[in-house]
Design an enzyme around this catalytic site. Structure first.
Site, PDB file in Angstrom:
ATOM      1  N   HIS A   1      -9.567   1.273  -1.138  1.00  0.00           N
ATOM      2  CA  HIS A   1      -9.521   1.931   0.172  1.00  0.00           C
ATOM      3  C   HIS A   1     -10.933   1.891   0.766  1.00  0.00           C
ATOM      4  CE1 HIS A   1      -5.689   3.444  -1.190  1.00  0.00           C
ATOM      5  NE2 HIS A   1      -5.519   4.210  -0.146  1.00  0.00           N
TER       6      HIS A   1
ATOM      7  N   ASP B   1       1.736   7.085   2.265  1.00  0.00           N
ATOM      8  CA  ASP B   1       2.315   8.288   1.640  1.00  0.00           C
ATOM      9  C   ASP B   1       3.501   8.746   2.485  1.00  0.00           C
ATOM     10  OD1 ASP B   1       0.073   8.924  -0.416  1.00  0.00           O
ATOM     11  OD2 ASP B   1      -0.988   8.632   1.471  1.00  0.00           O
TER      12      ASP B   1
ATOM     13  N   GLU C   1     -11.245   3.530   6.143  1.00  0.00           N
ATOM     14  CA  GLU C   1     -10.199   4.407   6.703  1.00  0.00           C
ATOM     15  C   GLU C   1     -10.924   5.471   7.535  1.00  0.00           C
ATOM     16  OE1 GLU C   1      -8.070   6.687   3.739  1.00  0.00           O
ATOM     17  OE2 GLU C   1      -6.389   7.141   5.086  1.00  0.00           O
TER      18      GLU C   1
ATOM     19  N   HIS D   1       0.860  -1.193   0.000  1.00  0.00           N
ATOM     20  CA  HIS D   1       0.000   0.000   0.000  1.00  0.00           C
ATOM     21  C   HIS D   1       0.892   1.237   0.000  1.00  0.00           C
ATOM     22  CE1 HIS D   1      -3.696   2.162   2.023  1.00  0.00           C
ATOM     23  NE2 HIS D   1      -3.060   2.956   1.183  1.00  0.00           N
TER      24      HIS D   1
ATOM     25  N   HIS E   1       1.324   4.924  -2.364  1.00  0.00           N
ATOM     26  CA  HIS E   1       0.952   5.816  -3.480  1.00  0.00           C
ATOM     27  C   HIS E   1       2.229   6.484  -3.959  1.00  0.00           C
ATOM     28  CE1 HIS E   1      -3.359   5.591  -2.332  1.00  0.00           C
ATOM     29  NE2 HIS E   1      -2.845   5.423  -1.127  1.00  0.00           N
TER      30      HIS E   1
HETATM   31  N1  ADE Z   1      -4.550   8.860  -1.581  1.00  0.00           N
HETATM   32  C1  ADE Z   1      -3.317   8.870  -1.081  1.00  0.00           C
HETATM   33  N2  ADE Z   1      -3.323   8.463   0.185  1.00  0.00           N
HETATM   34  C2  ADE Z   1      -4.592   8.161   0.503  1.00  0.00           C
HETATM   35  C3  ADE Z   1      -5.239   7.687   1.666  1.00  0.00           C
HETATM   36  N3  ADE Z   1      -4.584   7.424   2.793  1.00  0.00           N
HETATM   37  N4  ADE Z   1      -6.576   7.531   1.622  1.00  0.00           N
HETATM   38  C4  ADE Z   1      -7.255   7.810   0.522  1.00  0.00           C
HETATM   39  N5  ADE Z   1      -6.691   8.255  -0.601  1.00  0.00           N
HETATM   40  C5  ADE Z   1      -5.372   8.434  -0.613  1.00  0.00           C
HETATM   41 ZN    ZN Z   2      -3.654   4.820   0.654  1.00  0.00          ZN
END
Ligand code: ADE
Ligand code: ZN
Length: 344
Positions: free
Chosen positions: A199, A281, A202, A19, A21
């Site tokens: 996703h 990220d 969250e 996971h 990005h």
């Molecule tokens: N895009 C990048 N990081 C993300 C995250 N944690 N949740 C949703 N979209 C994302």
């Molecule tokens: Zn993510």
């Protein structure tokens, strides 16, 4: 048996990231460098000033800054440099396999051709395999704050680049944009033989995780934290061994958890869920995969067996073939049987 510090044990253990990005690995230093060579302006006057803006109260506050940063990326070499920088970091962290998400609409919506984006990323992937021995898969993620038509528009590029794309995903602003709104595009992707990871849970409710499972037929759930609010859901996830790709430092920075000590990772493991540790990220959340493991291990006292299980889960839940999984398991076993750590 070699005895290491916890930090060195985590550093040395072969691992996979599921996971991540690629736009979320854009370090401020590289952002300024690329902005300068492209003659574009950043809203902040220095790396320090930009970094000081990285304080988020929720997902949306982060996304606003993340999408602004991504605008600096314009040429194929920008996407290549971004991806290559991540692979160098991955090598340092002993990542042996990674599954990278990219958000094509973030770029195509501002006029950057899809080919520019994917060719830059994919060249770095090829070089990483040859020169660093790191294998990877590519996940094309749809932005859920845009509609399904926009996802179909970007999906038109799939046919031309099918060798480069292994899976599709769904990310961006979760609340108010449930998976059901994207049922047709994921059905199409499934028919085309693509893997699916979405996703869910969250910030969104357990209902969104149910939809991801029942309507989008996902192979994995990204995050999934809020599944714990629904016993039936958690039983389903455990029973079907649907992997949750959890991101502890992201959860902390986006206030999904108040404190890492309250992170549900251990609870998920104890419930028999196939949970994995990831960085999401890392340029924005204060750490790559090893920092995620280290901070979480310290906060919730992960044992050697817990760390082993988390990494085994990541190999198991990856989108590679069985013989590739077996090779990765063997590398893990070798390290695990020879290495110990002590908490200091
Ligand atoms: N895009 C990048 N990081 C993300 C995250 N944690 N949740 C949703 N979209 C994302
Ligand atoms: Zn993510």
């Amino acid at each position: 048996m070699e005895n290491l510090s916890l930090e060195n044990f985590i550093k040395g253990i072969p691992k996979a990231e599921l996971h991540l990005h690629i736009e979320g690995t854009f370090e401020p230093e590289l952002m300024f460098e690329i902005a300068e060579r492209n003659n574009t302006k950043i809203d902040y006057s220095s790396v320090e000033e930009l970094k000081s803006a990285y304080n988020f109260n929720n997902l949306q506050e982060f996304l606003n800054i993340y999408y602004t940063g991504a605008k600096v990326l314009q040429k194929e070499e920008d996407f290549y440099d971004l991806t290559w920088a991540y692979f160098l970091k991955a090598k340092e962290d002993n990542i042996i396999h990674t599954e990278i998400m990219f958000d094509p609409q973030t770029h195509t919506e501002r006029g950057i051709p899809f080919d520019v984006v994917i060719n830059g990323i994919s060249k770095a992937q090829e070089k990483a395999k040859l020169e660093l021995g790191i294998t990877s898969k590519l996940i094309m993620s749809f932005l859920r704050h845009l509609d399904q038509n926009s996802a179909f528009e970007v999906y038109k590029n799939y046919e031309k680049h099918k060798e480069k794309i292994d899976a599709v995903g769904l990310d961006s602003s979760e609340v108010g944009n449930p998976p059901i709104l994207f049922s047709q595009i994921f059905s199409k992707a499934k028919n085309d033989g693509l893997k699916i990871t979405v996703h869910a849970g969250e910030e969104g409710p357990p209902e969104y995780v149910w939809q991801a499972l029942d309507i989008l037929n996902v192979h994995r759930i990204d995050h999934g934290n809020r599944s714990l609010e629904d016993v039936n859901l958690i039983n389903r996830i455990a029973q079907q061994q649907i992997a949750l790709t959890v991101c502890p430092l992201s959860n902390l920075k986006l206030k999904v958890v108040r404190d890492l000590k309250e992170h549900p990772l251990k609870k998920m493991l104890d419930l028999g869920i196939k949970v994995t540790v990831n960085s999401d990220d890392p340029a924005y959340f204060g750490g790559y995969i090893n920092e995620n493991f280290l901070a979480t291990a310290k906060a919730i006292n992960l044992t050697k067996e817990d760390i082993y299980k988390l990494i085994k889960n990541s190999f198991d839940a990856s989108f590679v073939c069985d013989s590739h999984k077996k090779q990765m398991f063997e590398r893990l076993e070798k390290y695990y049987s020879k290495t110990n750590f002590i908490y200091k």
